[in-house]
Design a protein around this motif. Structure first.
Motif, PDB file in Angstrom:
ATOM      1  N   GLU B   5      -3.655 -12.514 -12.299  1.00 38.63           N
ATOM      2  CA  GLU B   5      -2.310 -12.775 -11.821  1.00 38.63           C
ATOM      3  C   GLU B   5      -2.063 -12.027 -10.517  1.00 38.63           C
ATOM      4  N   ASN B   6      -1.581 -12.759  -9.543  1.00 32.81           N
ATOM      5  CA  ASN B   6      -1.138 -12.111  -8.309  1.00 32.81           C
ATOM      6  C   ASN B   6       0.241 -11.531  -8.561  1.00 32.81           C
ATOM      7  N   THR B   7       0.340 -10.209  -8.542  1.00 35.46           N
ATOM      8  CA  THR B   7       1.627  -9.562  -8.842  1.00 35.46           C
ATOM      9  C   THR B   7       2.543  -9.527  -7.623  1.00 35.46           C
ATOM     10  N   GLY B   8       2.145 -10.230  -6.572  1.00 34.02           N
ATOM     11  CA  GLY B   8       2.975 -10.264  -5.361  1.00 34.02           C
ATOM     12  C   GLY B   8       2.148  -9.863  -4.156  1.00 34.02           C
ATOM     13  N   ASN B   9       2.205 -10.653  -3.099  1.00 36.13           N
ATOM     14  CA  ASN B   9       1.388 -10.357  -1.926  1.00 36.13           C
ATOM     15  C   ASN B   9       1.758  -9.010  -1.305  1.00 36.13           C
ATOM     16  N   LYS B  10       0.734  -8.252  -0.998  1.00 38.84           N
ATOM     17  CA  LYS B  10       0.934  -6.949  -0.337  1.00 38.84           C
ATOM     18  C   LYS B  10      -0.230  -6.713   0.612  1.00 38.84           C
ATOM     19  N   ASP B  11       0.007  -5.921   1.636  1.00 41.93           N
ATOM     20  CA  ASP B  11      -1.079  -5.647   2.597  1.00 41.93           C
ATOM     21  C   ASP B  11      -1.951  -4.475   2.113  1.00 41.93           C
ATOM     22  N   THR B  12      -3.236  -4.591   2.373  1.00 44.15           N
ATOM     23  CA  THR B  12      -4.152  -3.529   1.959  1.00 44.15           C
ATOM     24  C   THR B  12      -3.861  -2.239   2.722  1.00 44.15           C
ATOM     25  N   ARG B  13      -3.414  -2.376   3.970  1.00 45.49           N
ATOM     26  CA  ARG B  13      -3.127  -1.153   4.759  1.00 45.49           C
ATOM     27  C   ARG B  13      -2.021  -0.319   4.109  1.00 45.49           C
ATOM     28  N   SER B  14      -1.079  -0.982   3.422  1.00 47.42           N
ATOM     29  CA  SER B  14      -0.047  -0.211   2.716  1.00 47.42           C
ATOM     30  C   SER B  14      -0.637   0.536   1.529  1.00 47.42           C
ATOM     31  N   GLY B  15      -1.698  -0.040   0.951  1.00 51.31           N
ATOM     32  CA  GLY B  15      -2.405   0.677  -0.113  1.00 51.31           C
ATOM     33  C   GLY B  15      -2.997   1.965   0.432  1.00 51.31           C
ATOM     34  N   PHE B  16      -3.567   1.868   1.629  1.00 53.65           N
ATOM     35  CA  PHE B  16      -4.088   3.074   2.287  1.00 53.65           C
ATOM     36  C   PHE B  16      -2.961   4.071   2.544  1.00 53.65           C
ATOM     37  N   GLY B  17      -1.876   3.586   3.141  1.00 56.85           N
ATOM     38  CA  GLY B  17      -0.765   4.478   3.489  1.00 56.85           C
ATOM     39  C   GLY B  17      -0.202   5.182   2.258  1.00 56.85           C
ATOM     40  N   ASP B  18      -0.034   4.419   1.168  1.00 52.88           N
ATOM     41  CA  ASP B  18       0.525   5.015  -0.049  1.00 52.88           C
ATOM     42  C   ASP B  18      -0.469   5.975  -0.702  1.00 52.88           C
ATOM     43  N   GLY B  19      -1.747   5.633  -0.613  1.00 51.86           N
ATOM     44  CA  GLY B  19      -2.770   6.560  -1.128  1.00 51.86           C
ATOM     45  C   GLY B  19      -2.769   7.864  -0.340  1.00 51.86           C
ATOM     46  N   LEU B  20      -2.660   7.742   0.974  1.00 53.09           N
ATOM     47  CA  LEU B  20      -2.655   8.934   1.826  1.00 53.09           C
ATOM     48  C   LEU B  20      -1.415   9.791   1.543  1.00 53.09           C
ATOM     49  N   THR B  21      -0.287   9.128   1.327  1.00 52.41           N
ATOM     50  CA  THR B  21       0.943   9.859   1.001  1.00 52.41           C
ATOM     51  C   THR B  21       0.749  10.678  -0.276  1.00 52.41           C
ATOM     52  N   GLU B  22       0.117  10.036  -1.265  1.00 55.94           N
ATOM     53  CA  GLU B  22      -0.129  10.743  -2.525  1.00 55.94           C
ATOM     54  C   GLU B  22      -1.088  11.924  -2.305  1.00 55.94           C
ATOM     55  N   LEU B  23      -2.126  11.687  -1.531  1.00 56.42           N
ATOM     56  CA  LEU B  23      -3.073  12.773  -1.249  1.00 56.42           C
ATOM     57  C   LEU B  23      -2.386  13.948  -0.560  1.00 56.42           C
ATOM     58  N   GLY B  24      -1.412  13.620   0.281  1.00 59.08           N
ATOM     59  CA  GLY B  24      -0.666  14.668   0.968  1.00 59.08           C
ATOM     60  C   GLY B  24      -0.041  15.638  -0.019  1.00 59.08           C
ATOM     61  N   GLN B  25       0.430  15.100  -1.140  1.00 57.05           N
ATOM     62  CA  GLN B  25       1.070  15.943  -2.163  1.00 57.05           C
ATOM     63  C   GLN B  25       0.036  16.669  -3.025  1.00 57.05           C
ATOM     64  N   THR B  26      -1.096  15.993  -3.273  1.00 62.31           N
ATOM     65  CA  THR B  26      -2.005  16.509  -4.296  1.00 62.31           C
ATOM     66  C   THR B  26      -3.177  17.313  -3.738  1.00 62.31           C
ATOM     67  N   ASN B  27      -3.500  17.130  -2.465  1.00 59.38           N
ATOM     68  CA  ASN B  27      -4.682  17.798  -1.915  1.00 59.38           C
ATOM     69  C   ASN B  27      -4.318  18.436  -0.579  1.00 59.38           C
ATOM     70  N   LYS B  28      -4.153  19.744  -0.594  1.00 64.48           N
ATOM     71  CA  LYS B  28      -3.673  20.437   0.612  1.00 64.48           C
ATOM     72  C   LYS B  28      -4.700  20.462   1.735  1.00 64.48           C
ATOM     73  N   ASP B  29      -5.955  20.139   1.413  1.00 64.15           N
ATOM     74  CA  ASP B  29      -6.983  20.132   2.455  1.00 64.15           C
ATOM     75  C   ASP B  29      -7.011  18.829   3.258  1.00 64.15           C
ATOM     76  N   VAL B  30      -6.315  17.808   2.768  1.00 60.13           N
ATOM     77  CA  VAL B  30      -6.327  16.532   3.485  1.00 60.13           C
ATOM     78  C   VAL B  30      -5.471  16.638   4.748  1.00 60.13           C
ATOM     79  N   VAL B  31      -6.078  16.259   5.872  1.00 59.37           N
ATOM     80  CA  VAL B  31      -5.358  16.164   7.144  1.00 59.37           C
ATOM     81  C   VAL B  31      -5.552  14.740   7.668  1.00 59.37           C
ATOM     82  N   ALA B  32      -4.652  14.301   8.530  1.00 59.41           N
ATOM     83  CA  ALA B  32      -4.747  12.929   9.031  1.00 59.41           C
ATOM     84  C   ALA B  32      -4.622  12.924  10.542  1.00 59.41           C
TER      85      ALA B  32
END
Lengths: 281, 317
Positions: B5-32
């Protein structure tokens, strides 16, 4: 007052190491190596706070990045004689299965090397990154680089120079080996660099010029001036005026010895001009 | 047949952005680091949440790659963000020497890959990047298929020590993999079991492969569909196991057939289990302007062409 006599002994011994390394494999870059010998000997033995037991992360240590990786003979000799690895290993330079590759690499786990270099123009960017990490880590040590003047023809250098000034990377001292020579001739003949001091100043850097770049005392003074300028929201550039091939008379005064090795007779001549001081490898 | 089931069209780049946002909270060594494309790469949240760990480098990708390499010295995990073309071709030597050869723990995150970048045209539509990156010793190459998988991959690569190329895209596409699913680097995902033909797809063409399998099913053809999100290291075992059953294979990717997934699969099969193969990929050509859908149709990168190639390869068994 620094123990410059010991540094001068080291300089002579490192010169011997350089010509012996390149002679043994009939390849390598003696000219620029000899020109930067006094600088690197001084940096590693008088200036930098560093640990030859070597951790890649270099936390709470001063870091050095060699951007013009072709002058590996001087880099290897200085590292070995500072205790990073046995001086005997210099005899493996450029030979199959060596850690002392033609151009420096981290790939063979040679202590003292933190980045591969050889393809020119990349070291300043790497140093800026390392300097940024030092600031994030609350580490107040310095990051040093060395570049060839011909290397400044690479565009990436100026991307990095622009970034460092715009972002106040003031824990970085980048030194340019101004010997006026490159493979095809003088820098003026190949692609004139113009007024380097004003170029770096226009990019927002502080500039220290060391006119006598093959004089240990002048180098100490110049680096001390650069360190005084650091931490003031501007990156610092040292324009180090050197003589390519310094210390070996027939290698001086031209670009001819940028990338060729001496033959047996020339080696003997070069060594006779630089008597053994601290013991050959 | 399994229904996705397609749960709704979304861009893969937003998956990256949201993943990076989460990493920002969880991994203090991540820099961008970003080269003047913060909005396009969806890196705004990370930049706003962690201004001290976000580095705007301007339009200077070579410097960005060198800086990222340097930032690893002292323990940071740099994620670089720009378009795929500027993440690879423009900076190949910087990646080769300062990152790959120097064994640096840099995550090269590339949006707007392939034809589906759309109207900007061929200057920006890189179709050679998988090849460029997979040829570098030590480089892990990942091309994710939807929003959920891109987010999961972004989180996963932070825990892998070593250089990674993570490829994703611009358009909103079907989102069908599990939300908050696990992402196993180097592990193929079997999406559809079948017996007549194997279809292995990567990136945006995974959904197209599922659509093709549906169409083939209506014709009485049973297609096995495998999502190859990690092109290097390739899950050779999963591919060999599937073709041992089906006896033929179609590879599908938004990339030139030279240097892409299809070539990696062909090498694997040539060595271990020679099998008839058809390629859905661009045919050694540059792209052009157009909408993503128009371009995928013109260059044959859609469900219809995957189904056609499947029927063709079955005849070659």
């Amino acid at each position: 007052m620094a123990d410059t006599q010991h540094l001068k002994y080291l300089v002579t011994q490192v010169r011997r190491d350089i010509v012996r390394q390149v002679h043994a494999v009939s390849s390598g870059h003696p000219g620029g190596s000899l020109g930067c010998t006094e600088f690197l000997v001084t940096l590693y033995n008088e200036v930098m706070d560093h640990d030859p037991s070597f951790q890649m992360d270099g936390v709470n240590e001063d870091l050095f990045f060699l951007s013009n990786g072709h002058i590996s003979p001087v880099f290897y000799s200085v590292l070995a004689r500072a205790g990073y690895f046995p001086v005997e290993e210099l005899s493996t330079f450029r030979k199959l299965n060596t850690r002392l590759q033609g151009h420096p690499t981290t790939h063979e786990d040679l202590p003292g090397v933190r980045i591969a270099s050889g393809s020119l123009g990349q070291g300043m960017s790497v140093a800026i990154g390392a300097a940024a990490t030092k600031k994030l880590n609350g580490d107040d040590k310095m990051v040093y680089t060395l570049h060839g003047d011909g290397e400044l023809q690479e565009g990436q250098i100026w991307e990095a120079a622009m970034y460092a000034a715009a972002n106040k990377v003031d824990n970085l001292i980048a030194t340019v080996d101004v010997n006026g020579q490159q493979i095809d001739g003088s820098t003026d003949q190949v692609l004139a660099l113009g007024d380097l001091s004003n170029k770096f100043k226009a990019f927002g850097w502080d500039v220290v010029t060391i006119e006598k770049g093959n004089d240990v005392d002048a180098i100490i003074d110049g680096i001390n001036d650069a360190k005084t300028l650091s931490g003031k929201e501007k990156p610092v550039c040292i324009l180090l005026h050197t003589e390519m091939g310094n210390g070996v008379d027939f290698m001086m005064g031209s670009h001819a010895w940028h990338g060729i090795a001496p033959n047996d007779e020339q080696l003997a001549d070069a060594l006779s001009q630089n008597p053994e001081t601290l013991g050959d490898y | 047949m399994k229904i996705y089931e397609n749960t709704g069209n979304k861009d893969t780049r937003s998956g990256f952005g949201d993943g990076l946002t989460e990493l920002g909270q969880t991994n203090k060594d991540v820099v961008a680091l970003c080269a003047d494309l913060t909005g396009s790469l969806k890196m705004n949240a990370f930049a706003n949440n962690h201004p001290d760990r976000f580095f705007q480098v301007g339009i200077a990708e070579a410097n960005m790659m060198g800086m990222a390499a340097g930032m690893t010295i002292g323990g940071k995990i740099p994620f670089t963000g720009t378009f795929a073309n500027f993440s690879t071709g423009r900076v190949y030597d910087q990646i080769r020497q300062s990152i790959a050869y120097s064994d640096k723990n840099v995550k090269i995150c590339a949006s707007h890959s392939g034809l589906t970048l759309g109207e900007d045209g061929a200057t920006h539509q890189i179709l050679e990047d998988i090849g460029l990156m997979k040829m570098l010793p030590g480089m892990t190459v990942i091309n994710t298929c939807d929003y959920n998988q891109t987010k999961a991959a972004t989180l996963a690569i932070a825990n892998l020590h070593g250089p990674v190329y993570l490829r994703f895209g611009r358009p909103k596409v079907a989102n069908f993999t599990p939300e908050n699913g696990t992402f196993e680097i180097g592990k193929a995902v079997l999406l559809q079991e079948g017996t007549d033909v194997t279809i292995v797809a990567t990136g945006h063409l995974v959904w197209e492969a599922l659509e093709a399998a549906k169409a083939l099913n209506e014709k009485g053809i049973s297609a096995e569909v495998i999502n190859i999100h990690t092109i290097k290291p390739l899950d050779e075992e999963a591919i060999i196991k599937s073709v041992q059953k089906t006896g033929c294979i179609v590879t599908a990717e938004e990339h030139n057939y030279l240097g892409g997934l299809g070539e990696s699969v062909a090498r694997t099969l040539a060595l271990h289990h020679p099998t008839a193969q058809e390629f859905v990929a661009t045919n050694d050509t540059f792209g052009e302007s157009g909408t993503p859908a128009q371009l995928l149709e013109k260059y044959g990168l859609n469900a219809e062409n995957i189904a056609l190639k499947a029927e063709k390869v079955i005849k070659r068994k």
